[in-house]
Design a protein around this motif. Sequence first.
Motif, PDB file in Angstrom:
ATOM      1  N   PHE A 384       0.818  -1.217   0.000  1.00 55.32           N
ATOM      2  CA  PHE A 384       0.000   0.000   0.000  1.00 55.32           C
ATOM      3  C   PHE A 384       0.856   1.272   0.000  1.00 55.32           C
ATOM      4  O   PHE A 384       0.438   2.304  -0.537  1.00 55.32           O
ATOM      5  N   LEU A 385       2.048   1.215   0.590  1.00 57.34           N
ATOM      6  CA  LEU A 385       2.940   2.373   0.516  1.00 57.34           C
ATOM      7  C   LEU A 385       3.419   2.620  -0.914  1.00 57.34           C
ATOM      8  O   LEU A 385       3.518   3.772  -1.362  1.00 57.34           O
ATOM      9  N   VAL A 386       3.696   1.539  -1.638  1.00 61.27           N
ATOM     10  CA  VAL A 386       4.056   1.686  -3.047  1.00 61.27           C
ATOM     11  C   VAL A 386       2.871   2.239  -3.833  1.00 61.27           C
ATOM     12  O   VAL A 386       3.035   3.085  -4.734  1.00 61.27           O
ATOM     13  N   ALA A 387       1.678   1.807  -3.475  1.00 63.51           N
ATOM     14  CA  ALA A 387       0.476   2.302  -4.157  1.00 63.51           C
ATOM     15  C   ALA A 387       0.312   3.803  -3.960  1.00 63.51           C
ATOM     16  O   ALA A 387      -0.204   4.500  -4.852  1.00 63.51           O
ATOM     17  N   VAL A 388       0.731   4.315  -2.793  1.00 59.26           N
ATOM     18  CA  VAL A 388       0.660   5.766  -2.549  1.00 59.26           C
ATOM     19  C   VAL A 388       1.482   6.519  -3.591  1.00 59.26           C
ATOM     20  O   VAL A 388       1.064   7.563  -4.108  1.00 59.26           O
ATOM     21  N   VAL A 389       2.665   5.991  -3.912  1.00 53.40           N
ATOM     22  CA  VAL A 389       3.535   6.639  -4.897  1.00 53.40           C
ATOM     23  C   VAL A 389       2.831   6.733  -6.248  1.00 53.40           C
ATOM     24  O   VAL A 389       2.848   7.775  -6.913  1.00 53.40           O
ATOM     25  N   TYR A 390       2.178   5.646  -6.653  1.00 53.59           N
ATOM     26  CA  TYR A 390       1.548   5.615  -7.969  1.00 53.59           C
ATOM     27  C   TYR A 390       0.175   6.292  -7.986  1.00 53.59           C
ATOM     28  O   TYR A 390      -0.409   6.459  -9.055  1.00 53.59           O
ATOM     29  N   ALA A 391      -0.317   6.667  -6.806  1.00 51.29           N
ATOM     30  CA  ALA A 391      -1.596   7.389  -6.761  1.00 51.29           C
ATOM     31  C   ALA A 391      -1.443   8.827  -7.209  1.00 51.29           C
ATOM     32  O   ALA A 391      -2.445   9.521  -7.433  1.00 51.29           O
ATOM     33  N   GLY A 392      -0.201   9.308  -7.326  1.00 52.78           N
ATOM     34  CA  GLY A 392       0.031  10.669  -7.798  1.00 52.78           C
ATOM     35  C   GLY A 392      -0.547  11.692  -6.861  1.00 52.78           C
ATOM     36  O   GLY A 392      -0.170  11.770  -5.683  1.00 52.78           O
ATOM     37  N   CYS A 393      -1.490  12.505  -7.368  1.00 53.49           N
ATOM     38  CA  CYS A 393      -2.108  13.559  -6.566  1.00 53.49           C
ATOM     39  C   CYS A 393      -3.584  13.289  -6.300  1.00 53.49           C
ATOM     40  O   CYS A 393      -4.348  14.213  -6.001  1.00 53.49           O
ATOM     41  N   ASP A 394      -3.994  12.039  -6.420  1.00 55.96           N
ATOM     42  CA  ASP A 394      -5.384  11.684  -6.119  1.00 55.96           C
ATOM     43  C   ASP A 394      -5.559  11.629  -4.605  1.00 55.96           C
ATOM     44  O   ASP A 394      -5.152  10.667  -3.949  1.00 55.96           O
ATOM     45  N   HIS A 395      -6.134  12.679  -4.048  1.00 53.72           N
ATOM     46  CA  HIS A 395      -6.215  12.810  -2.591  1.00 53.72           C
ATOM     47  C   HIS A 395      -6.962  11.643  -1.947  1.00 53.72           C
ATOM     48  O   HIS A 395      -6.560  11.141  -0.893  1.00 53.72           O
ATOM     49  N   ILE A 396      -8.044  11.206  -2.568  1.00 56.03           N
ATOM     50  CA  ILE A 396      -8.849  10.128  -1.990  1.00 56.03           C
ATOM     51  C   ILE A 396      -8.064   8.820  -1.976  1.00 56.03           C
ATOM     52  O   ILE A 396      -8.029   8.099  -0.972  1.00 56.03           O
ATOM     53  N   LEU A 397      -7.409   8.508  -3.107  1.00 55.53           N
ATOM     54  CA  LEU A 397      -6.622   7.274  -3.165  1.00 55.53           C
ATOM     55  C   LEU A 397      -5.463   7.295  -2.180  1.00 55.53           C
ATOM     56  O   LEU A 397      -5.166   6.295  -1.524  1.00 55.53           O
ATOM     57  N   ILE A 398      -4.794   8.430  -2.067  1.00 60.35           N
ATOM     58  CA  ILE A 398      -3.654   8.526  -1.159  1.00 60.35           C
ATOM     59  C   ILE A 398      -4.082   8.270   0.278  1.00 60.35           C
ATOM     60  O   ILE A 398      -3.463   7.469   1.000  1.00 60.35           O
ATOM     61  N   VAL A 399      -5.135   8.937   0.716  1.00 60.06           N
ATOM     62  CA  VAL A 399      -5.627   8.739   2.085  1.00 60.06           C
ATOM     63  C   VAL A 399      -6.063   7.291   2.283  1.00 60.06           C
ATOM     64  O   VAL A 399      -5.815   6.684   3.334  1.00 60.06           O
ATOM     65  N   THR A 400      -6.715   6.711   1.275  1.00 60.98           N
ATOM     66  CA  THR A 400      -7.165   5.314   1.367  1.00 60.98           C
ATOM     67  C   THR A 400      -5.990   4.364   1.507  1.00 60.98           C
ATOM     68  O   THR A 400      -5.983   3.470   2.376  1.00 60.98           O
ATOM     69  N   PHE A 401      -4.964   4.534   0.665  1.00 59.39           N
ATOM     70  CA  PHE A 401      -3.812   3.631   0.718  1.00 59.39           C
ATOM     71  C   PHE A 401      -3.017   3.790   2.013  1.00 59.39           C
ATOM     72  O   PHE A 401      -2.523   2.802   2.582  1.00 59.39           O
TER      73      PHE A 401
END
Length: 511
Positions: A384-401
């Motif tokens: 999930f930390l790697v997923a944060v990197v690939y979420a870019g600037c999607d605030h919802i995805l970042i908080v979720t991951f």
Amino acid sequence: MPPPDGCSINSAASDESEDTEPLIGSDEIPPLCCSARFNLAFLMFLGFTVVYGLRVNLSVAMVAMVNSTDPDPDGNHSVINASCPPPSGHENTSNNFQQPAGVPHYNWDSETQGWLLGAFFFGYLCTQIPGGYLAGHYGGKFFLGLGVLCTAVLTLLTPLAAKWGSYWLFALRALEGFGEGVTYPAMMAIWARWAPPLERSRLISMSGSGGSFGAFVALPLTGYICQMLGWPAVFYICGGAGCLWAVFWFIFVSDDPRTHRRISKEERDYITKTVGPQGTGHGWSLPLLHMALSVQLWAIIVTQMCSNWAYYTLLTSLPTYMNVILHFDLQSNGFLSSLPYLGSWLMAWLSGVMADALIERRVFSVTVVRKIFTFVGLFLPSVFLVAVVYAGCDHILIVTFLTLSLTTGGFSAAGVFINQIDIAPRYAGFLLGITNTFGTIPGVVAPIVTGYFTEDHTLAGWAKVFWVAAGINAGGAVIYTLFGSGKLQQWALTEEERAEAERNRNRSISH
């Protein structure tokens, strides 16, 4: 079938002990609800809630104390604004929020903030091993209570230290860590005397999960208090809460079930019989050479260091990331930074119950259970930390991951983080002091490394932070899977247990 008088679940020490140890009949186990051991776990839970409130309050308050994490006094915010756009509905929100009149703020750059956030752990390193050793010999009540009380009193002085300068604040935070360093080893020393083996996972996970709950409560509450009352009030309120908790702790807690004034005879007998000789103090001498050569102990040490790197990175730096990169206002920042710790708290409780159920029903051995929960609790957070990197600037995805990363990390609460009491119950406090000393090194280094990576406040810098944390976490999962164990070690046996094992061996030979 219950063991005969004088026998305990801890007494078996052979390689097959995890599958052959006798179990207490469920009809003879006093209910956990409202019992003395449950009340102890709940009071510990509240204590570690306070402990983590005292530890993390600076992470959010720092945003208010500095009032801008941009070290550029000329107001050039082009680099920051190029990172991520503000979240929807926050385009016009200013980070320079209004505080009550007269509240000071300071011009500390990113590197200085990193040192201040890591200062706590310089002191925290120093008292883990001495605290665990003394708590194992004398009992943990005094050391846990005094550790929280001293930290709370020092927290009350934070506004004064900040006024005097960053060096004074660094010294104060290091002293707070010095006081708090004894708390977790003391907790484990207490549970070595209080926790029946079939309830270890849930009791220790419940009490220790107060840390995640404390972060969950403190992060949004700190942001709210900063805006309503000013950041100095944060430290007065947290310090006062710690002092109040200490009063209840010293009144109601006993080091040993044999000396507890309100415990029932049934519960006292159940605890003392199942814990057995391992529930006594370890004396002044320790098998230090055996400990130093123990592969199982080194597996715990290395794995905790790996896990703590990611945990402390998020604990100390997530509010800054939410503010600088995602541009959430302080109240939203505190709430969103706290969400991952709510998940971690709930998962820690659940994992403790699940682990005990698997062990009690003999679905898996203690070793297998500890490895499963450790692997899941370290590898999934890495994903999930790697997923944060690939979420870019999607605030919802970042908080979720980020939330999923710390939530799944809660599985390890029933894994490597209570493994000391499996391999050497009566030395558990001292061993936790050793493992926590090594495990605290990331708490010192990670905020400083994060500060260097993120000097320019760019998305690329924070990507490095998450990649490093994910890689280290995954490495720990592999190491523990290969070398971890849940078996009682030969060097941890008491003389009584060695004599009993010898009698059993002779009896089996004669038959």
